[in-house]
Design a protein around this motif. Sequence first.
Motif, mmCIF file in Angstrom:
data_model
loop_
_atom_site.group_PDB
_atom_site.id
_atom_site.type_symbol
_atom_site.label_atom_id
_atom_site.label_comp_id
_atom_site.label_asym_id
_atom_site.label_seq_id
_atom_site.Cartn_x
_atom_site.Cartn_y
_atom_site.Cartn_z
ATOM 1 N N ALA A 291 94.735 3.632 92.756
ATOM 2 C CA ALA A 291 95.567 3.563 93.954
ATOM 3 C C ALA A 291 95.063 2.529 94.953
ATOM 4 O O ALA A 291 95.648 2.385 96.034
ATOM 5 N N LEU A 292 94.008 1.846 94.623
ATOM 6 C CA LEU A 292 93.448 0.847 95.537
ATOM 7 C C LEU A 292 94.211 -0.463 95.446
ATOM 8 O O LEU A 292 94.521 -0.947 94.349
ATOM 9 N N ALA A 293 94.485 -1.039 96.592
ATOM 10 C CA ALA A 293 95.132 -2.345 96.628
ATOM 11 C C ALA A 293 94.120 -3.435 96.297
ATOM 12 O O ALA A 293 92.907 -3.221 96.386
ATOM 13 N N GLU A 294 94.621 -4.593 95.923
ATOM 14 C CA GLU A 294 93.727 -5.689 95.534
ATOM 15 C C GLU A 294 92.802 -6.095 96.676
ATOM 16 O O GLU A 294 91.626 -6.398 96.457
ATOM 17 N N GLN A 295 93.334 -6.089 97.904
ATOM 18 C CA GLN A 295 92.479 -6.469 99.027
ATOM 19 C C GLN A 295 91.392 -5.438 99.281
ATOM 20 O O GLN A 295 90.280 -5.773 99.729
ATOM 21 N N GLN A 296 91.657 -4.162 98.972
ATOM 22 C CA GLN A 296 90.632 -3.134 99.123
ATOM 23 C C GLN A 296 89.548 -3.292 98.061
ATOM 24 O O GLN A 296 88.358 -3.157 98.354
ATOM 25 N N LEU A 297 89.956 -3.580 96.835
ATOM 26 C CA LEU A 297 88.979 -3.828 95.781
ATOM 27 C C LEU A 297 88.130 -5.056 96.102
ATOM 28 O O LEU A 297 86.919 -5.068 95.881
ATOM 29 N N ALA A 298 88.786 -6.081 96.637
ATOM 30 C CA ALA A 298 88.058 -7.297 96.997
ATOM 31 C C ALA A 298 87.045 -7.015 98.106
ATOM 32 O O ALA A 298 85.926 -7.533 98.097
ATOM 33 N N ALA A 299 87.415 -6.158 99.058
ATOM 34 C CA ALA A 299 86.506 -5.832 100.152
ATOM 35 C C ALA A 299 85.303 -5.050 99.640
ATOM 36 O O ALA A 299 84.157 -5.324 100.038
ATOM 37 N N ALA B 146 84.115 -5.077 96.556
ATOM 38 C CA ALA B 146 83.314 -5.995 95.744
ATOM 39 C C ALA B 146 82.510 -6.951 96.620
ATOM 40 O O ALA B 146 81.400 -7.356 96.271
ATOM 41 N N GLY B 147 83.066 -7.302 97.769
ATOM 42 C CA GLY B 147 82.347 -8.176 98.682
ATOM 43 C C GLY B 147 81.117 -7.510 99.282
ATOM 44 O O GLY B 147 80.167 -8.193 99.672
ATOM 45 N N ILE B 148 81.128 -6.175 99.331
ATOM 46 C CA ILE B 148 79.984 -5.448 99.896
ATOM 47 C C ILE B 148 78.870 -5.286 98.873
ATOM 48 O O ILE B 148 77.700 -5.558 99.164
ATOM 49 N N VAL B 149 79.210 -4.834 97.662
ATOM 50 C CA VAL B 149 78.186 -4.507 96.664
ATOM 51 C C VAL B 149 77.980 -5.608 95.634
ATOM 52 O O VAL B 149 77.028 -5.561 94.854
ATOM 53 N N GLY B 150 78.876 -6.590 95.618
ATOM 54 C CA GLY B 150 78.785 -7.648 94.611
ATOM 55 C C GLY B 150 79.813 -7.423 93.507
ATOM 56 O O GLY B 150 80.075 -6.285 93.095
ATOM 57 N N GLU B 151 80.387 -8.484 93.028
ATOM 58 C CA GLU B 151 81.436 -8.407 92.006
ATOM 59 C C GLU B 151 81.049 -7.596 90.779
ATOM 60 O O GLU B 151 81.839 -6.788 90.288
ATOM 61 N N PRO B 152 79.829 -7.741 90.227
ATOM 62 C CA PRO B 152 79.482 -6.975 89.020
ATOM 63 C C PRO B 152 79.350 -5.480 89.246
ATOM 64 O O PRO B 152 79.300 -4.722 88.273
ATOM 65 N N PHE B 153 79.305 -5.043 90.506
ATOM 66 C CA PHE B 153 79.030 -3.634 90.788
ATOM 67 C C PHE B 153 80.220 -2.909 91.406
ATOM 68 O O PHE B 153 80.059 -1.879 92.053
ATOM 69 N N CYS B 154 81.400 -3.439 91.191
ATOM 70 C CA CYS B 154 82.640 -2.780 91.606
ATOM 71 C C CYS B 154 83.613 -2.875 90.443
ATOM 72 O O CYS B 154 83.950 -3.972 90.005
ATOM 73 N N SER B 155 84.046 -1.747 89.925
ATOM 74 C CA SER B 155 84.819 -1.758 88.693
ATOM 75 C C SER B 155 85.967 -0.753 88.718
ATOM 76 O O SER B 155 85.839 0.335 89.284
ATOM 77 N N THR B 156 87.056 -1.143 88.082
ATOM 78 C CA THR B 156 88.165 -0.219 87.807
ATOM 79 C C THR B 156 88.408 -0.126 86.305
ATOM 80 O O THR B 156 89.468 0.307 85.867
ATOM 81 N N ALA B 157 87.427 -0.529 85.517
ATOM 82 C CA ALA B 157 87.560 -0.451 84.062
ATOM 83 C C ALA B 157 87.769 0.995 83.625
ATOM 84 O O ALA B 157 87.215 1.924 84.206
ATOM 85 N N HIS B 158 88.561 1.186 82.598
ATOM 86 C CA HIS B 158 88.896 2.518 82.098
ATOM 87 C C HIS B 158 87.648 3.331 81.776
ATOM 88 O O HIS B 158 87.524 4.498 82.186
ATOM 89 N N SER B 159 86.706 2.755 81.065
ATOM 90 C CA SER B 159 85.497 3.481 80.662
ATOM 91 C C SER B 159 84.661 3.886 81.871
ATOM 92 O O SER B 159 84.113 4.996 81.919
ATOM 93 N N ASP B 160 84.537 3.005 82.854
ATOM 94 C CA ASP B 160 83.748 3.319 84.034
ATOM 95 C C ASP B 160 84.372 4.453 84.824
ATOM 96 O O ASP B 160 83.673 5.351 85.306
#
Length: 333
Positions: free
Chosen positions: A64-72, A74-88
Amino acid sequence: MSNERSEDHAVLTAPPMQWDAWGAPEKHKVLSDGIKGLLQQALGVTIREPSDRAAEDVVLSPSALAEQQLAALAGIVGEPFCSTAHSDRLLRSGGKSTLDLLRRRSTEPQNAPDAVVTPGTDAEVAEVLRYCADNGIAVVPFGGGTSVVGGLDPVRDRFDAVVSLDLRRFDSLIDLDTDSGIATLGAGVTGPRSEELLGEHGFSLGHFPQSFMFATIGGFAATRSSGQASAGYGRFEDMVQGLRVVTPPALSTRGVPRRPRPVRIWANCSSGRRERSASSPGCGCGCTRSPTPPSARGGASPTSRRAQPLCVRCGRRARSPPSCDCRTRRRRR
């Protein structure tokens, strides 16, 4: 932010337990025909072969997260540490209670966190919490995934979305005072890892619940953990000397007079009573100890104080060894 995070491969380090069962996948065993026959005879149940459902076949509710929320985030913790992958998302969609595991078998879309964020510093945790508080996003802390009381359910309630805050990057021994036996451990350190880190210095955590192989120090403290050694060493809440707690408004320290120390560990003498100094032999019981402390215990009490001997009758800290006032006070269960 692109939709690449929706791919079915895991981006983050996976929790060690099997996604639809308790325990490590490599230790999975199939029941023998003899055990199946015994269960059928004793319980009158019908034996059915378990379905080998793949994790990728489980249907999750869309993020339910918008792209700008995911980007925000990811900007805090770093791109590799923010995920919406099915397995995660699936691996952090709940705990390991019977209801949790039965829910995994459902063919209907299942609730899961809308994203998994894995901060690496207190500042990042605080920033994630502030952002989520300002944007109506619920946060569920995640350690080892061993909860059996619904503590990891991705409940949205009045919030627009929910994220899983995985603390596994807080995985180090920060400090160890070898004189007092007080240790500072990150919230994401697992039970076995704590034994490795402390064992290098001749110490042991001294807390061994059934979830020991997978649960974390932060989980022990947050749930006031108890286990097989509780009768001798007490619940984990009795072992913690202080906590460093991150909340949306600020960073808070509880039970520590000066330097924040999340979780601390007492050294024990050979009689099981805490000694006043790990460098001095004996705690008042007449025992002797080796120069290297044979064990230590993970400690949690509301205030920071020096080690005191334990009563030989009830295990409480003795006012004057070797006993306390347990004769006039009911022993706490």
